[in-house]
Design a protein around this motif. Sequence first.
Motif, PDB file in Angstrom:
ATOM      1  N   VAL A 324       0.872  -1.176   0.000  1.00  0.00           N
ATOM      2  CA  VAL A 324       0.000   0.000   0.000  1.00  0.00           C
ATOM      3  C   VAL A 324       0.906   1.222   0.000  1.00  0.00           C
ATOM      4  N   ALA A 325       0.653   2.163  -0.883  1.00  0.00           N
ATOM      5  CA  ALA A 325       1.457   3.385  -0.934  1.00  0.00           C
ATOM      6  C   ALA A 325       0.573   4.575  -1.248  1.00  0.00           C
ATOM      7  N   GLY A 326       0.996   5.728  -0.748  1.00  0.00           N
ATOM      8  CA  GLY A 326       0.276   6.938  -1.100  1.00  0.00           C
ATOM      9  C   GLY A 326       0.274   7.147  -2.598  1.00  0.00           C
ATOM     10  N   ARG A 327       1.415   6.876  -3.201  1.00  0.00           N
ATOM     11  CA  ARG A 327       1.522   6.871  -4.661  1.00  0.00           C
ATOM     12  C   ARG A 327       2.572   5.846  -5.053  1.00  0.00           C
ATOM     13  N   THR A 344      -3.512   7.306  -4.075  1.00  0.00           N
ATOM     14  CA  THR A 344      -3.783   8.317  -5.101  1.00  0.00           C
ATOM     15  C   THR A 344      -4.793   7.803  -6.110  1.00  0.00           C
ATOM     16  N   ASP A 345      -4.619   6.559  -6.538  1.00  0.00           N
ATOM     17  CA  ASP A 345      -5.567   5.981  -7.495  1.00  0.00           C
ATOM     18  C   ASP A 345      -6.944   5.798  -6.871  1.00  0.00           C
ATOM     19  N   LEU A 346      -6.983   5.321  -5.629  1.00  0.00           N
ATOM     20  CA  LEU A 346      -8.268   5.087  -4.981  1.00  0.00           C
ATOM     21  C   LEU A 346      -9.038   6.384  -4.744  1.00  0.00           C
ATOM     22  N   ALA A 347      -8.285   7.442  -4.367  1.00  0.00           N
ATOM     23  CA  ALA A 347      -8.929   8.718  -4.026  1.00  0.00           C
ATOM     24  C   ALA A 347      -9.180   9.587  -5.241  1.00  0.00           C
ATOM     25  N   GLY A 348      -8.492   9.305  -6.340  1.00  0.00           N
ATOM     26  CA  GLY A 348      -8.658  10.102  -7.548  1.00  0.00           C
ATOM     27  C   GLY A 348      -7.597  11.152  -7.755  1.00  0.00           C
ATOM     28  N   SER A 349      -6.853  11.485  -6.692  1.00  0.00           N
ATOM     29  CA  SER A 349      -5.750  12.439  -6.809  1.00  0.00           C
ATOM     30  C   SER A 349      -4.890  12.368  -5.558  1.00  0.00           C
ATOM     31  N   GLU A 358      -6.505   8.280   6.305  1.00  0.00           N
ATOM     32  CA  GLU A 358      -7.092   7.161   7.043  1.00  0.00           C
ATOM     33  C   GLU A 358      -8.205   6.501   6.232  1.00  0.00           C
ATOM     34  N   ARG A 359      -9.071   7.323   5.642  1.00  0.00           N
ATOM     35  CA  ARG A 359     -10.175   6.777   4.843  1.00  0.00           C
ATOM     36  C   ARG A 359      -9.652   5.911   3.712  1.00  0.00           C
ATOM     37  N   TRP A 360      -8.634   6.398   3.010  1.00  0.00           N
ATOM     38  CA  TRP A 360      -8.168   5.678   1.832  1.00  0.00           C
ATOM     39  C   TRP A 360      -7.291   4.488   2.185  1.00  0.00           C
ATOM     40  N   LEU A 361      -6.684   4.508   3.360  1.00  0.00           N
ATOM     41  CA  LEU A 361      -5.975   3.317   3.827  1.00  0.00           C
ATOM     42  C   LEU A 361      -6.970   2.210   4.167  1.00  0.00           C
TER      43      LEU A 361
END
Length: 373
Positions: A324-327, A344-349, A358-361
């Motif tokens: 898992v990575a921020g980008r 970044t991909d999950l959140a759209g940017s 936290e949400r995207w993790l």
Amino acid sequence: MLHTVVIAPDSFKGTIAAASAADAIGRGWQRVRPHDLVRLLPMADGGEGTVDAFATAVPGAERVPVTVTGPEGTPVEASWVLLPPTDEAPGGTGVVELANTSGIELLGAPARLRPLDAHTKGFGEAIAAALARGVSRLVLGIGSSSSTDGGTGMLAALGARFTDAAGRPVADGGRGLAALAAADLSALPALPPGGVTVLSDVTNPLLGRRGAAAVFGAQKGATPDDIAALDAGLARLAALTAAEPDAAGAGAAGGTGFGLLAWGAELVPGSAAVADLVGLREAVAEASVVVTGEGSYDGQSAAGKVPAHVGAVAAASGVPVALVAGRITPDADVSGFAGTASLTDLAGSGEAAMADPERWLVEAGAALAASLL
């Protein structure tokens, strides 16, 4: 079929600490697979979050509150962690970090940086508290320093004396080193029986163009003139102290590495030492899958960073590992991972991911649980 999942990320620098990241990934995983056994083993390299990582990863760890003198000279509420007794450390191991006692994060806004006057006194006070508790071993994380005092504040809190030509104590911080005429370390306490292990992935020497002031001074607010003065002050300290200024890591944390060497401590690479201390290898050997991560996974991440180390441990046990990575940058080699999730991909940017990591993790953990098992 139920599985055992080890979640062992580093911090996502500037957004979320390793312990919180591991917890979020674990919650996402268990949203999809609620009956799997999830074990959280957040990693650290000695910087911010080291105490939190040990408190989360080691069963029976006790967080001990302590009030210390922060880098601005005001009280700071901090904590250290007491690890349970072992055969090697029957009195327990004390884990103390510089970041939550004397760290740059405590200064907040750039306007509060104190390049000449911040100090490591609070770090030394927390170490003294752990020694007073009777620990058999100390593990010290020295990342995220706010000061360039050569560790003199820390050593003074432990009993050392640093005085000017008239025998008066010098001022706190790097500023005081300009007047330093004598360094008396004779009243320092003996090292605990199990020694003092210092976690740092910085290998810079104390002095010169690769030294503490030249490389790290600017990020602490130092001007070019300040950097020259600080380097000269550290040279005065080195001339009065038996420790080796050219030793790898002597320049870590504004020279705190040098001060700890002068006390007799051992400096070791942080990430690998933390992994050993929290039992990563043993946990991975019993796992069905491992999840690791960091803020940015790029072409340099395979060289010594936490995901690479965790991945190597998993590979040695034949256990699949996910990232898992921020980008994840285009030049990154992810061929060794059984699955990947980019915030970044999950959140759209990237901006959206950093605004609510936290949400995207949590979403990343859920996505990997759905795809891997």
